[in-house]
Design an enzyme around this catalytic site. Structure first.
Site, PDB file in Angstrom:
ATOM      1  N   CYS A 193       0.829  -1.204   0.000  1.00 36.86           N
ATOM      2  CA  CYS A 193       0.000   0.000   0.000  1.00 36.86           C
ATOM      3  C   CYS A 193       0.866   1.258   0.000  1.00 36.86           C
ATOM      4  O   CYS A 193       1.066   1.904   1.036  1.00 36.86           O
ATOM      5  CB  CYS A 193      -0.955   0.022   1.185  1.00 36.86           C
ATOM      6  N   CYS A 373      -5.790   2.277  -4.498  1.00 36.01           N
ATOM      7  CA  CYS A 373      -5.294   2.916  -3.282  1.00 36.01           C
ATOM      8  C   CYS A 373      -6.275   4.015  -2.892  1.00 36.01           C
ATOM      9  O   CYS A 373      -6.229   5.116  -3.452  1.00 36.01           O
ATOM     10  CB  CYS A 373      -3.898   3.491  -3.508  1.00 36.01           C
TER      11      CYS A 373
END
Length: 458
Positions: A193, A373
């Protein structure tokens, strides 16, 4: 003499001690080998999702999932725990509840691979055989890669949302800080991430701004990279929030050491000419993202590439040298974003391709590099960044993906945990159908295509 049978460990012990030739190790007695149609290494998001996808397509498969941990975590939620939005308990479930029904859970850890023999070596020395192998153990957070970090984590104002136990401490620090310097760091890529380091900054700044104390806090984002975000289309909206919060961007700054009691951090800075220097910074609040790498048993295996990640074709996710081995998730060497959203699209691809190989055909499902994201730029708004290989935008909804939206916040906070636990981990492939080649490729000669019934007969 003590009553323990260590015969299964003998090959590894001999290699470690280097007191016997390799030939002796190869002929050491081994424990009986169990065999499965499919063996999955790793019980995280990738392992559970791909196992569930396989069983939905063929419930008769003999599948075993190897995972040593007792708990399963929804890691995308930890950023929200660090911002006081989620309670930590919302991100945790017993592993037994997450292992898909129909798969056997091997509560063990993997020590190595023997791909020529189609076996996985467990830490106790036992071997497990397979017709097809899926490797997805996630990655390793290298807390020791930063001098002094491990000793000060969770105290002296040093925290990280990348650890389940520390996310609540992040929220405690955010609430208590009224003035001083707040540092947020990002290590060299790849990391899981890639937006999470700056999401921690945005949510913290949003809170400080609403409390009227942001004007007294010096906020700095220290990134080892040279850009704010890897997909250029999302940089302008993010820069608007950087300016709104008055944050200073320090690119090409890699955190190398921390002195918690002294409230000091040291960074390796590289200038435009490539010259490196050491920069010292004081802090009152330090949010650290550690360097990340593949687990050691992957890095030292014959399945790894030169950088230690598990080799895989970028589209089919099949190993280029071992035709019955696939990978997905954070450990996979494909150049996609390492996110749970990527796993959601990878799992059906791997499931279909594994079944094709088991049937003696070549893979035909293709992964386009999709990753997502959700950039939480403030409480109540998210920039939903969805993209594939080469930074190509792949929005799910017919809206401008660069605009911060409340709808995306509702999706992340209210829907995504349920989609994760109740849909993705159970093989429900919501908006995740893979692209496919128009026709089956020419059948390939892969080890997995052998007759499993004959194997069992032997």
């Amino acid at each position: 003499d003590a009553g323990y049978d260590l015969s299964g460990l003998l090959p590894r012990l001999q290699q470690r001690w280097q007191q016997a030739p390799q030939a002796a190790a190869d002929t050491a007695p081994l424990a009986p080998t169990q065999r499965y149609d499919v063996l999955v290494v790793g019980g995280g998001a990738a392992g559970c999702a791909v196992t569930a996808s396989l069983l939905r397509r063929n419930p008769q498969l003999r599948i075993a999932l190897i995972e040593p941990r007792e708990q399963h975590y929804y890691q995308p939620g930890w950023t929200l725990v660090g911002a006081g939005v989620f309670d930590r308990a919302q991100t945790e479930r017993p592993m037994a509840r997450c292992i898909p029904h129909g798969a056997q859970w091997l509560h063990a850890a993997v020590a190595g691979f023997e791909p020529e023999q189609q076996r996985v070596v467990l830490e106790d020395g036992n071997r497990v055989g397979y017709r097809a192998l899926i490797v997805c153990p996630g990655l390793t957070l290298d807390w020791d890669g930063i001098d002094g970090l491990r000793q000060t984590l969770g105290k002296h104002g040093v925290t990280s949302n990348y650890q389940f136990e520390l996310a609540p401490y992040t929220w405690q620090l955010v609430q208590n800080l009224r003035r001083g310097r707040a540092l947020f760091t990002q290590p060299p890529m790849p990391i899981k991430c890639a937006g999470a380091p700056q999401k921690a900054m945005y949510l913290s700044c949003d809170w400080w701004q609403k409390q009227g104390v942001l004007k007294d806090i010096e906020v700095e984002f220290c990134s080892a990279g040279g850009v704010l975000f890897g997909v250029a289309d999302f940089v302008p909206p993010l820069m608007q929030y950087v300016e709104r919060y008055g944050a200073r961007l320090n690119f090409n700054h890699t955190l190398t050491a921390v002195d918690g009691p002294g409230h000091k951090a040291w960074f390796r800075q590289v200038d435009a000419e490539g010259k490196a220097s050491v920069v010292e910074k004081d802090f009152d609040f330090l949010h650290v993202v550690p360097p990340q790498r593949a687990p050691e048993f992957i890095r030292q295996s014959p399945l790894a590439n030169a950088d230690g990640w598990l080799e895989a074709d970028h589209e089919t996710l099949r190993h280029p040298r071992f035709g019955n081995i696939f990978s997905l998730g954070d450990v996979c060497a494909a150049p996609n974003a390492k996110t749970a959203a990527a796993v959601r699209k990878q799992a059906p691809v791997v499931a279909e391709n594994v079944l094709a190989v088991l049937a003696g055909r070549g893979p035909r499902a293709l992964y386009d590099g999709y990753g997502s994201c959700p950039l939480t730029v403030e409480r109540g708004k998210v920039v939903l960044a969805e993209f594939g290989y080469g930074g190509k935008l792949l929005p799910t909804f017919p809206l401008d993906p660069t605009v911060p939206r409340r709808l995306a916040w509702e999706l992340k906070v209210k829907l995504m945990p349920r989609i994760y636990f109740d849909l993705m981990l159970r093989g429900h492939e919501w908006l995740a159908a893979p692209k496919r080649l128009p026709h089956d490729p020419v059948p390939v000669d892969a080890p997995a295509a052998c007759n499993f019934e004959q194997e069992k007969g032997k």
